[in-house]
Design an enzyme around this catalytic site. Sequence first.
Site, PDB file in Angstrom:
ATOM      1  N   LYS A   1       0.829  -1.207   0.000  1.00 29.10           N
ATOM      2  CA  LYS A   1       0.000   0.000   0.000  1.00 29.10           C
ATOM      3  C   LYS A   1       0.864   1.259   0.000  1.00 29.10           C
ATOM      4  O   LYS A   1       2.033   1.215   0.355  1.00 29.10           O
ATOM      5  CB  LYS A   1      -0.914  -0.014   1.216  1.00 29.10           C
ATOM      6  CG  LYS A   1      -1.896  -1.177   1.152  1.00 29.10           C
ATOM      7  CD  LYS A   1      -2.851  -1.150   2.301  1.00 29.10           C
ATOM      8  CE  LYS A   1      -3.764  -2.381   2.206  1.00 29.10           C
ATOM      9  NZ  LYS A   1      -4.523  -2.584   3.428  1.00 29.10           N
TER      10      LYS A   1
ATOM     11  N   ARG B   1       1.269 -12.183  17.379  1.00 21.53           N
ATOM     12  CA  ARG B   1       0.360 -11.823  18.458  1.00 21.53           C
ATOM     13  C   ARG B   1      -0.953 -12.548  18.321  1.00 21.53           C
ATOM     14  O   ARG B   1      -1.590 -12.897  19.284  1.00 21.53           O
ATOM     15  CB  ARG B   1       0.078 -10.317  18.431  1.00 21.53           C
ATOM     16  CG  ARG B   1       1.325  -9.474  18.483  1.00 21.53           C
ATOM     17  CD  ARG B   1       1.033  -8.109  17.925  1.00 21.53           C
ATOM     18  NE  ARG B   1       0.522  -8.244  16.556  1.00 21.53           N
ATOM     19  CZ  ARG B   1      -0.183  -7.321  15.928  1.00 21.53           C
ATOM     20  NH1 ARG B   1      -0.491  -6.187  16.546  1.00 21.53           N
ATOM     21  NH2 ARG B   1      -0.616  -7.494  14.696  1.00 21.53           N
TER      22      ARG B   1
ATOM     23  N   SER C   1       1.057  -1.039  12.882  1.00 26.36           N
ATOM     24  CA  SER C   1       1.319   0.160  12.081  1.00 26.36           C
ATOM     25  C   SER C   1       0.031   0.663  11.429  1.00 26.36           C
ATOM     26  O   SER C   1      -0.238   1.858  11.386  1.00 26.36           O
ATOM     27  CB  SER C   1       2.358  -0.138  11.002  1.00 26.36           C
ATOM     28  OG  SER C   1       3.601  -0.434  11.592  1.00 26.36           O
TER      29      SER C   1
END
Lengths: 157, 157, 157, 157, 157, 157
Positions: free
Chosen positions: C40, C89, C127
């Site tokens: 992106k 995570r 992020s």
Amino acid sequence: MLAVYPGSYDPITNGHVDIIERGRKIFDRLIIAVLMNPAKQPLFTLEERIDVLRELYPPDTGIVVEAFDGLLIDFAATRKADVIVRGIRYVSDFEYEFQMALMNRRLDERIETVFMLPSESYSYVSSRLVKEIFQFGGSVSGLVPDCVERRLKSRVT
Amino acid sequence: MLAVYPGSYDPITNGHVDIIERGRKIFDRLIIAVLMNPAKQPLFTLEERIDVLRELYPPDTGIVVEAFDGLLIDFAATRKADVIVRGIRYVSDFEYEFQMALMNRRLDERIETVFMLPSESYSYVSSRLVKEIFQFGGSVSGLVPDCVERRLKSRVT
Amino acid sequence: MLAVYPGSYDPITNGHVDIIERGRKIFDRLIIAVLMNPAKQPLFTLEERIDVLRELYPPDTGIVVEAFDGLLIDFAATRKADVIVRGIRYVSDFEYEFQMALMNRRLDERIETVFMLPSESYSYVSSRLVKEIFQFGGSVSGLVPDCVERRLKSRVT
Amino acid sequence: MLAVYPGSYDPITNGHVDIIERGRKIFDRLIIAVLMNPAKQPLFTLEERIDVLRELYPPDTGIVVEAFDGLLIDFAATRKADVIVRGIRYVSDFEYEFQMALMNRRLDERIETVFMLPSESYSYVSSRLVKEIFQFGGSVSGLVPDCVERRLKSRVT
Amino acid sequence: MLAVYPGSYDPITNGHVDIIERGRKIFDRLIIAVLMNPAKQPLFTLEERIDVLRELYPPDTGIVVEAFDGLLIDFAATRKADVIVRGIRYVSDFEYEFQMALMNRRLDERIETVFMLPSESYSYVSSRLVKEIFQFGGSVSGLVPDCVERRLKSRVT
Amino acid sequence: MLAVYPGSYDPITNGHVDIIERGRKIFDRLIIAVLMNPAKQPLFTLEERIDVLRELYPPDTGIVVEAFDGLLIDFAATRKADVIVRGIRYVSDFEYEFQMALMNRRLDERIETVFMLPSESYSYVSSRLVKEIFQFGGSVSGLVPDCVERRLKSRVT
């Protein structure tokens, strides 16, 4: 094609019935393979579990009910089955089933495992929950075939 | 039994080949249904993808290669398919496939979705990763059929 | 042991900082490998992302900051890295990382991927979320290093 | 760097062997820590499990085999370990391991847990399944080291 | 208690309706918060989406329909909401929602996120799938409220 | 709104305390429902578990502590509860809870299950782990309320 659909069936639930009906449409012949000695103390004896299944699936349905002990893959090989059918509903089901299917493929690569989805109406129905609800006096109506409900009720009296 | 195995096949990987071979043993007839317009810009045109598949599965294999557009379930119904075959490897695959299978069942309850597992050797192989590796100059040998590897290489020169 | 810790770092979060500190204690040398062109449109240019990282990790920390393009495994091999470090995570992280690690092992079996857990305090920091919060005027204090927060603020004015 | 790789090893499988070899390349020293009293009745006694491991990893391999009881993190601290190594294959593994790693970090923040992936060839191999297959008369060849297979066979006779 | 139930509602599905009805029984007041600019090109304009929702939930239902832009948590705080309601059906939903809920708690700890389950009948219904089915000419009857179905049909002519 | 928060509380952890405080802000009245006979041998007797909870939540907190046996949904119905509150932290939690919530809805559709997230600080804290750590001589400080820690310590002497 001959498919084996294994389980403890202690008791058979409407989720099992749903998979059996779907499997029956795909495979010419279906063996319901009843595990003789489940890990935990069963609610119904092997004889009772087989009786219920044979009542539900008399010979003219093209469905055969058999008990098995030992490795499922050995039983399937003895019967010359092509396919093992398993129902999956949850991610946790899926991971356990994935592991078993890969192991069974290693043990006998001629027999393939295929997975099917029960109707979403039965996504939360399991033999374990049915037993728990019954033992605490809740209603299992609609969760199991009528003949299972009757047998459960006759136990209480 | 007629089964449809749908995908973008951009390009076909050895994971797809594995499922096709397993599916072929279970179902008499298999249609490889190639999605015409995948969401993302394809690497290979529809014609190229179909060419590759027909090279891999000539008519005498009993496998038919066809393009489709629109809803998969409509295509499957037009072909009078009994079954949609899907390969699953990951939990994330599984949840998306679960949702699609239940929706497809709602749209046409005559067609059942069955899930199969590719060999663990291909558990990490996907068309997207193959394309990424190829575009960054890595080797895709062993990840795709030879004829796909040749076509990829001829692109660079 | 030389470890590579790859990412877009657009921007670096306190979750990344946490993994870098943990990795630094285990591996003698650590290369922070900054992906040049993320999929992106990045918020920070490659130069800005590298500037921030070098400000945080000056040469005397034993941590090297480098940009890379192409396949991560090729970059790691060029640097003679022994290990790729990845933070995980979530289950969804895990499955994607699993697939990448197996593919990277196939591409170069000398380099091992190891996974580490960030502190639970950063379990929800990414992020992408940091950028979203910043762009909608929310506070990212405590989610990113101070120098990143300053740079983000200077953008608005 | 000193790493501890804990488990019941009842019995050690080729999946364990795979992680031990990978861990050995990353960490200078490796302690295989054998849990004395697993929750379930073990197939092999502690002595047998240690014997097998010492046969596989004699002193000159730089791998130490030790029994432990109590909290793993206390054992690791006593040995001045830097790292606990865990293999993960499934999402369900991952969640349990995640919880244990965060708890261990809280109990002693000096010791880090790192996760590694076994080869996909062993993704479905577990001690539990190996025992099940053996007890039902199936072949565990290729699933466990040869010396384990021999010991299993000598049990039957 | 004032609850906010946010979404793109492009279009509202029967799954959303199910959660709204369940939420309405628990919380005195409910704001349906319509995200102005979803990431992807919406099928319905903001005005159309709001019209549909106000038709379904006129003022006397105690349900308020409002558009919002920017951070959800800021919108919820402006309205002095106590609770954000989210429906979850899948593991992948759950992980994303988990991350958002922890981030929102950090941004404003006065507002709690609670999760509810839609009926299993809607477990596979999503706005994205509804749009896909509609665009390929499939029937969305029973998946969305009647007024949405009518609007979709009027688009075609 | 009356909410029931069920569990074994053997012992109550700071994760439970966190959910109770969050639940208390949303629901006027909260019943902590203590399962009389958990599946496994409890560490604390029912009386001890209730004592601890009443010490933590004296009558003036608006929180009621009660023991229950049998089906949770029957207990909730007897108390005319509107809501069952469950904390979820992991995917595996989520799937089990999902199944129970759908079953409870079937058994009594008037009572809704809502899910809440504990603080990430307690994401890895469970009664089972607390017991394990305590039994192996580790410190449970910060994992359970002080009064639980005192009771655990008094057991050892």
